[in-house]
Design an enzyme around this catalytic site. Structure first.
Site, PDB file in Angstrom:
ATOM      1  N   GLU A  89       5.830  -0.564  -2.443  1.00 54.37           N
ATOM      2  CA  GLU A  89       6.084  -1.213  -3.734  1.00 54.37           C
ATOM      3  C   GLU A  89       7.382  -0.716  -4.353  1.00 54.37           C
ATOM      4  O   GLU A  89       7.381   0.230  -5.139  1.00 54.37           O
ATOM      5  CB  GLU A  89       4.920  -0.956  -4.706  1.00 54.37           C
ATOM      6  N   GLU A 130      -1.439  -5.739  -0.022  1.00 50.76           N
ATOM      7  CA  GLU A 130      -2.321  -4.930  -0.869  1.00 50.76           C
ATOM      8  C   GLU A 130      -2.731  -5.743  -2.081  1.00 50.76           C
ATOM      9  O   GLU A 130      -1.906  -6.422  -2.696  1.00 50.76           O
ATOM     10  CB  GLU A 130      -1.595  -3.652  -1.326  1.00 50.76           C
TER      11      GLU A 130
HETATM   12  C1  IDC Z   1      -3.473   4.504  -6.578  1.00 53.88           C
HETATM   13  C2  IDC Z   1      -4.831   5.012  -6.183  1.00 53.88           C
HETATM   14  C3  IDC Z   1      -5.171   6.244  -6.982  1.00 53.88           C
HETATM   15  C4  IDC Z   1      -4.071   7.255  -6.810  1.00 53.88           C
HETATM   16  C5  IDC Z   1      -2.712   6.659  -7.136  1.00 53.88           C
HETATM   17  C6  IDC Z   1      -1.638   7.665  -6.811  1.00 53.88           C
HETATM   18  O1  IDC Z   1      -5.790   3.995  -6.332  1.00 53.88           O
HETATM   19  O2  IDC Z   1      -6.402   6.805  -6.556  1.00 53.88           O
HETATM   20  O3  IDC Z   1      -4.299   8.337  -7.673  1.00 53.88           O
HETATM   21  O4  IDC Z   1      -2.508   5.478  -6.388  1.00 53.88           O
HETATM   22  O5  IDC Z   1      -0.365   7.149  -6.796  1.00 53.88           O
HETATM   23  C7  IDC Z   1      -0.625   0.286  -6.293  1.00 53.88           C
HETATM   24  C8  IDC Z   1      -0.200   1.257  -5.267  1.00 53.88           C
HETATM   25  C9  IDC Z   1      -1.338   2.194  -4.898  1.00 53.88           C
HETATM   26  C10 IDC Z   1      -2.177   2.543  -6.111  1.00 53.88           C
HETATM   27  C11 IDC Z   1      -2.833   1.262  -6.627  1.00 53.88           C
HETATM   28  C12 IDC Z   1      -3.783   1.466  -7.818  1.00 53.88           C
HETATM   29  O6  IDC Z   1       0.322   0.660  -4.099  1.00 53.88           O
HETATM   30  O7  IDC Z   1      -0.782   3.356  -4.325  1.00 53.88           O
HETATM   31  O8  IDC Z   1      -3.173   3.425  -5.703  1.00 53.88           O
HETATM   32  N1  IDC Z   1      -1.790   0.312  -6.956  1.00 53.88           N
HETATM   33  O9  IDC Z   1      -3.090   1.985  -8.918  1.00 53.88           O
HETATM   34  N2  IDC Z   1       0.085  -0.737  -6.743  1.00 53.88           N
HETATM   35  C13 IDC Z   1      -0.594  -1.344  -7.722  1.00 53.88           C
HETATM   36  C14 IDC Z   1      -1.800  -0.699  -7.869  1.00 53.88           C
END
Ligand code: IDC
Length: 458
Positions: free
Chosen positions: A284, A376
């Site tokens: 991202e 994702e």
């Molecule tokens: C989130 C995980 C969370 C973690 C965090 C750390 O769900 O447990 O603590 O990352 O960076 C994304 C990202 C993905 C995120 C997810 C939810 O690609 O890494 O995971 N998210 O926030 N993009 C939008 C949402």
């Protein structure tokens, strides 16, 4: 006394009870090891080792593997603390798997090197007790012709705006993403991947390898090896493996350009012969222009192509892979200035409770101009938590089905957050199949992913 025992043994032999007295049978109550060479290449191999405790409960286990000679070297291992002394390789339990109750099993794995032929281990002991019920296997890696997603579709490629199979027909791959493998490695084992392939009928496993946040940058060789192992485990079950270089913070992928080149040169060379690998080069991008992302892609893609010329590569887009929409832009910045490479797709991500009609409109418009893959998405808010938004998730998945756009859901893990498909604690056990292990999100996703694919075969 000796005489008495000898006499007893003789009687036992006559009665057909030799097993009761033989030393092998006694030792067989101690442990069993299933040693599986999951892949092998010039001078190297990877093996999965499943250890089953057949004796009394153990808190703190240590498995000693006797290799036939010291020419076989441990390179690295996972899910245990690994070491080697002479021709003995040792794996010791770590925090989350050190307790092994009677009948319980733990799965660990190693990468090794060898000279000459690759000999199998000659013996195993668990805390000093010989494991006699052991099994060695080398499965055939080619899943072709077996009705699995990879068996049916073979090497996929981009055709127009679609992903096409070996018959040049559009296919939609539906599956799940891991959570960060630096945190949830214990969730990805033979039992959980069997459930994903067989019960969920998932076409795809996205392997989310964070680069920062204790990820790749802290141990490049270890994470590369763990990714390769998950590629093999997906392959053995006929699933595609999407290798996700999970950049997130900082948002400019160019910050990780050198790491990306090193990582992709290695995994692309290692997996070039496989049909099940798709590369996602930047999860991202955020706070960065499309021009900078495109520039990154045009440097990383040639590195992959040099090693693995025919694999599909997916490029992240601006504004957390929103095609620019979250930054007030739109897909037109990509349409007007596409990455200069063939056989590529663009990533689009959404979180159903946060991203609704205007985002769906952008995907609808873009879908006729750009090959898209939803690498994702979440059923919840962009934080990964909050309430599941069933109506928005359903609207999204219906749209993706209609447009034949593939997807991977965040996450196949037991993280304590509502986006996770498995209830907290699931990965401490061995049941991934019963409905009781699923969260509300997991139940919804399993019901969507497990419907028939009807992949075209001519
Ligand atoms: C989130 C995980 C969370 C973690 C965090 C750390 O769900 O447990 O603590 O990352 O960076 C994304 C990202 C993905 C995120 C997810 C939810 O690609 O890494 O995971 N998210 O926030 N993009 C939008 C949402």
């Amino acid at each position: 006394m000796k005489r008495f025992l000898a006499l007893l043994a003789t009687c036992a032999t006559i009665l057909g009870l030799t097993g009761f007295f033989s030393p092998q049978a006694v030792a067989a109550t101690g442990c069993k090891v299933d040693y599986t060479v999951t892949s092998q290449w010039q001078g190297g191999f990877q093996a999965g080792v499943k250890i089953t405790n057949l004796g009394a409960p153990i808190s703190g286990w240590k498995l000693a593997i006797a290799m036939p000679d010291a020419g076989q070297k441990l390179v690295q291992g996972w899910n245990a603390t690994w070491s080697q002394s002479g021709s003995t390789v040792t794996a010791a339990g770590i925090d989350w798997n050190r307790t092994l109750n009677t009948g319980a099993a733990v799965e660990v794995g190693m990468v090794g090197s060898f000279t000459g032929a690759n000999p199998k281990p000659t013996a195993y002991t668990l805390n000093g007790v010989a494991c006699t019920g052991s099994v060695d296997e080398t499965p055939t890696p080619d899943p072709g012709g077996d009705g699995t997603p990879v068996g049916i579709n073979g090497q996929v490629h981009v055709c127009g705006v679609h992903l096409c199979n070996q018959y040049d027909r559009p296919v939609q791959l539906r599956g799940m993403s891991t959570h960060g493998i630096q945190w949830f490695s214990q969730c990805y084992n033979n039992a959980s991947l069997d459930a994903l392939a067989k019960d969920w009928k998932s076409d795809l496993l996205r392997v989310a390898m964070y680069v920062q946040e204790d990820g790749y940058e802290t141990d490049p060789a270890g994470f590369t090896s763990r990714v390769n192992s998950l590629v093999d485990m997906a392959e053995a079950r006929g699933m595609y493996a999407m290798i996700d270089f999970h950049t997130l913070t900082p948002g400019d992928p160019n910050y990780n350009l050198d790491r990306a080149k090193t990582f992709f040169a290695s995994v692309a060379a290692r997996n070039a012969g496989k049909k099940n690998v798709i590369y996602e080069i930047a999860n991202e991008p955020n706070g960065v222009s499309w021009t900078a992302i495109k520039n990154y892609a045009e440097q990383v893609i040639p590195v992959i192509r040099a090693a693995d010329p025919d694999a599909v590569v997916i490029v992240g887009t601006r504004g957390w892979s929103s095609l620019g929409v979250s930054d007030g832009s739109s897909e037109s910045e990509v349409v007007n200035n596409p990455v200069n490479a063939s056989n590529i797709m663009y990533a689009f991500h959404f979180y159903a409770a946060s991203h609704k009609d205007s985002y769906r409109a952008a995907v609808s418009r873009a879908s006729s101009q750009l090959p898209l893959f939803v690498t994702e998405f979440g059923t919840v808010s962009a934080t990964g938590g909050g309430a599941l938004d069933r109506s928005s998730t359903t609207a999204w998945l219906d749209l993706l089905d209609q447009l034949k756009i593939g997807y991977a859901n965040w996450t196949y893990s037991d993280a304590p957050e509502s986006s996770a498909a498995l209830r907290p604690g699931t990965c401490d056990g061995s049941d991934y199949s019963s409905s009781g292990v699923l969260t509300e999100s997991g139940t919804l996703l399993k019901s969507r992913i497990s419907t028939a694919d009807n992949f075209p075969t001519s």
